[in-house]
Design a protein around this motif. Structure first.
Motif, mmCIF file in Angstrom:
data_model
loop_
_atom_site.group_PDB
_atom_site.id
_atom_site.type_symbol
_atom_site.label_atom_id
_atom_site.label_comp_id
_atom_site.label_asym_id
_atom_site.label_seq_id
_atom_site.Cartn_x
_atom_site.Cartn_y
_atom_site.Cartn_z
ATOM 1 N N ILE A 286 -67.239 -7.277 24.258
ATOM 2 C CA ILE A 286 -65.755 -7.713 24.782
ATOM 3 C C ILE A 286 -65.552 -8.727 25.374
ATOM 4 C CG2 ILE A 286 -64.107 -6.036 25.997
ATOM 5 C CD1 ILE A 286 -65.219 -3.429 25.997
ATOM 6 N N ARG B 89 -68.621 -5.289 33.825
ATOM 7 C CA ARG B 89 -69.749 -5.589 32.622
ATOM 8 C C ARG B 89 -71.075 -4.490 33.262
ATOM 9 N NH1 ARG B 89 -67.310 -3.826 30.487
ATOM 10 N NH2 ARG B 89 -68.506 -4.277 28.123
ATOM 11 N N LEU C 30 -70.882 -1.350 25.641
ATOM 12 C CA LEU C 30 -70.758 -1.540 24.657
ATOM 13 C C LEU C 30 -72.472 -2.244 24.354
ATOM 14 C CD1 LEU C 30 -69.445 -0.613 22.101
ATOM 15 C CD2 LEU C 30 -68.415 -3.391 22.774
ATOM 16 N N LEU D 127 -68.140 -12.749 18.016
ATOM 17 C CA LEU D 127 -69.077 -11.945 17.926
ATOM 18 C C LEU D 127 -69.259 -11.116 19.072
ATOM 19 C CD1 LEU D 127 -71.599 -11.026 15.806
ATOM 20 C CD2 LEU D 127 -72.434 -13.880 16.150
ATOM 21 N N VAL E 249 -66.734 -10.437 21.841
ATOM 22 C CA VAL E 249 -65.950 -9.210 21.654
ATOM 23 C C VAL E 249 -66.541 -8.641 21.176
ATOM 24 C CG1 VAL E 249 -63.853 -8.744 21.289
ATOM 25 C CG2 VAL E 249 -64.499 -10.824 22.282
ATOM 26 N N SER E 250 -67.217 -8.359 20.289
ATOM 27 C CA SER E 250 -67.808 -7.292 19.807
ATOM 28 C C SER E 250 -69.023 -6.719 19.958
ATOM 29 C CB SER E 250 -67.715 -7.160 17.620
ATOM 30 O OG SER E 250 -68.861 -8.043 17.180
ATOM 31 N N THR E 251 -69.503 -7.172 20.509
ATOM 32 C CA THR E 251 -70.389 -7.125 21.223
ATOM 33 C C THR E 251 -70.617 -6.543 22.704
ATOM 34 O OG1 THR E 251 -72.003 -9.075 19.611
ATOM 35 C CG2 THR E 251 -72.902 -7.512 22.133
ATOM 36 N N ARG F 285 -64.639 0.360 18.354
ATOM 37 C CA ARG F 285 -65.667 -0.872 18.682
ATOM 38 C C ARG F 285 -67.263 -0.006 17.683
ATOM 39 N NH1 ARG F 285 -63.456 -4.770 20.523
ATOM 40 N NH2 ARG F 285 -61.940 -4.478 22.064
ATOM 41 N N VAL G 289 -74.870 -1.810 21.400
ATOM 42 C CA VAL G 289 -75.678 -3.339 19.990
ATOM 43 C C VAL G 289 -76.846 -2.810 19.425
ATOM 44 C CG1 VAL G 289 -75.972 -4.826 19.524
ATOM 45 C CG2 VAL G 289 -73.143 -4.351 20.424
#
Lengths: 368, 368
Positions: free
Chosen positions: B233, A210, A68, B227, B229-231, A94, A72
């Motif tokens: 997780i 990650r 993710l 921010l 989390v949305s980048t 997402r 971004v």
């Protein structure tokens, strides 16, 4: 609460002891590199291992904190307010949120049982400005569980070349296959041209590590690596070195086989339970791998309502609308993740959901 | 090449064996949490440990992949094109680049030997729109090595309250002290109000682990965590859990003492060498800690020239201009990092630099 919402591996999938040993061994073998700043594109040995698997130069591989984070970076590099981006509909929620935050014009494309419809891609290309990219998950798609057929993969590879369309092929589930033959990736069919390929060790080793990666065209790889450097100097090498050590000692393949065995039981359990419990007009996908089943309940209550009823009954899932841009679509659909819950919980949870769905279905209504 | 450019700890500062053991032990003790997704704000036990040290609720602590990543989040949250941001001049170059990329109006503020001049902050506040924040490194500043005096810290804490000025206090070097008494942080003096405090384990444990943290006002902490989390997780917990385990077993303080001993030798070596080798009109800072000495060579060649000559002679540093917005300032200044090189290399490198500086200085010119 029985959760069909969590698209994560069951706890017993995590090879805790072996990863503990891998982390220690990685630091003992290469501690000074791991504990220092280094290349923004990722831990060298893992980068080389991935490059070899994909048949590319290591400089084209960029390893990020989960894929993710790479998405971004890619979106920040390529998307400005108003930029068109094509997506499958439904698709992973997402990326939709990230694209919306960047002000992209998100263009949803039709799918059917064989996955993304290539004609829908062509129509979208003809209908407006050149999009920054097409975001697609061809194998065991999140959320639908669908897999793009070979013919369509070939067509997508052609379209990428003919129309100079950058295809971002997100492939976290490709190796999480329970039966059937693997299909070549769009990246492979296109010989890497005009394709950005992304994957991750979240489903094959552990999500908390990650470690995701991108295989990119040379120039884009340089740009994304520069963005990574200016965001965090270098990524946390310890996770990446732990994954490399895990692979180096030959644990990757046997662990994957073990994990796939655990998940296959869950996939079987959910398909059996759905066949047993759902009303006649319900339909659902039959994935050969991955984490998700997509359930359509044409005569069920709107999923908003069903969601509330289900939570009360002790079951949860993700509403179909979450996977469509602007929530337009999927009003009577559910994403069911079978990866996290046990086979027994799956049977119980689907039975509870089935009761609610049947209560609202036409035949049931007639008897009220 | 003798590098005074690398602001990183010397290799012998890295406690490789102990960290290898800590990583293993962390995974064995809490592997399922570490290997799974979790809170976007960081690994729970480390968050609690940091919260206790700072006397705040854990929800106000956000742990990021190095503190630069947190700076990016904060800037993305608070800065739009044209937003004013106040910075010390000179200041750390990476935040300057991030702010420039986001289109901030960067307002450089005067410093002297006691650090940032509070009147310069007031003037800047009076001269334009309210800034998003003031970015300051009060202790052993990067690049100058200067430390803000106690009186000025108090004044800055007052200004933050009186003028509703958010101060981002970046404090990676505070614990890396070789002599003298610690000063309270601006965060402590302001009782946490209107201050965003940032620090990192890069200088006290290892930079490659990428574990930095922010202590933020409640609401901002929530926004930054969202921010994060949305980048990605959740952040890579393995590094964070390794640091926690390292601290839990009591290694943090003794290791810091050992590291500070190694770095003190280097600080002593560079100050001795500068006194021995530099021309009479040269001046430099005398840091009690941190990684950097700032060297002014008023009659030396412009640092562009000196830089080229030095590289040829086998020495490198970072040019002063890199630390000023738009490169306006520091034309005859150098940042010398003494953290990475050995005391012997320091003596040799400063001797080489001294030769070049003296060759250009007035007295030397007169003898030519």
């Amino acid at each position: 609460m029985i959760s069909f919402a969590r698209g994560v591996p069951a706890p017993e999938c995590l090879a805790v002891e072996e990863l503990a040993e891998s982390a220690r061994a990685a630091l003992e073998r290469d501690g000074h590199s791991i504990l220092s700043y280094g290349p923004g594109g990722g831990y060298g040995p893992l980068r080389e291992w991935l490059a070899e698997r994909h048949g590319v130069e290591p400089g084209r591989v960029v390893i990020t904190s989960g894929s993710l984070q790479g998405f971004v970076f890619l979106a920040e590099q390529l998307v400005r307010p108003g930029t068109r981006v094509l997506v499958e509909a439904p698709t992973y929620d997402r990326p939709l949120k990230i694209l919306a935050r960047l002000g992209a014009e998100i263009v949803p494309l039709e799918m059917d049982e064989e996955g993304l419809v290539p004609e829908a891609v062509e129509e979208a290309l003809d209908a407006g400005a050149a999009p920054a990219f097409l975001y697609a998950i061809p194998t065991f798609q999140n959320p639908s569980g669908r897999t793009l057929s070979l013919e369509r993969r070939q067509r997508l590879a052609e379209l990428a070349r003919e129309r100079q369309l950058l295809v971002l092929e997100d492939d976290p589930y490709g190796l999480v296959r329970y039966e059937g033959e693997s299909l070549p990736s769009v990246f492979e069919l296109a010989a890497g041209e005009s394709i950005a390929y992304a994957s991750s060790f979240s489903k094959t080793v552990a999500p908390g590590l990650r470690v995701g990666w991108f295989v990119l065209p040379q120039q884009l790889a340089k740009e994304i690596e520069a963005l990574a450097v200016s965001t965090y100097i270098s990524p946390p090498f310890l996770s990446q070195a732990t994954v490399f050590e895990f692979a180096r000692r030959g644990s990757f393949e046997p662990n994957l086989e073990r994990v796939n065995g655990l998940l296959r039981e869950r996939r079987d359990a959910i398909l059996e339970a759905l066949a047993r419990e759902m009303p006649e007009d319900a339909s659902w996908t039959q994935p050969d791998g991955g984490y998700f089943v997509w359930l359509d309940l044409p005569s069920g209550p709107p999923t908003d309502e069903l969601f509330a009823q289900a939570e009360e009954a002790g079951v949860t899932f993700v509403k179909g609308t979450d996977f469509f841009p602007g929530g337009r679509g999927g009003e009577r659909s559910l994403r069911l993740a079978f990866s996290f819950v046990s086979p027994d919980e799956i049977a119980e949870g689907i039975s509870l959901l089935g009761n609610l769905a049947r209560a609202a279905a036409p035949s049931a209504s007639a008897t009220l």
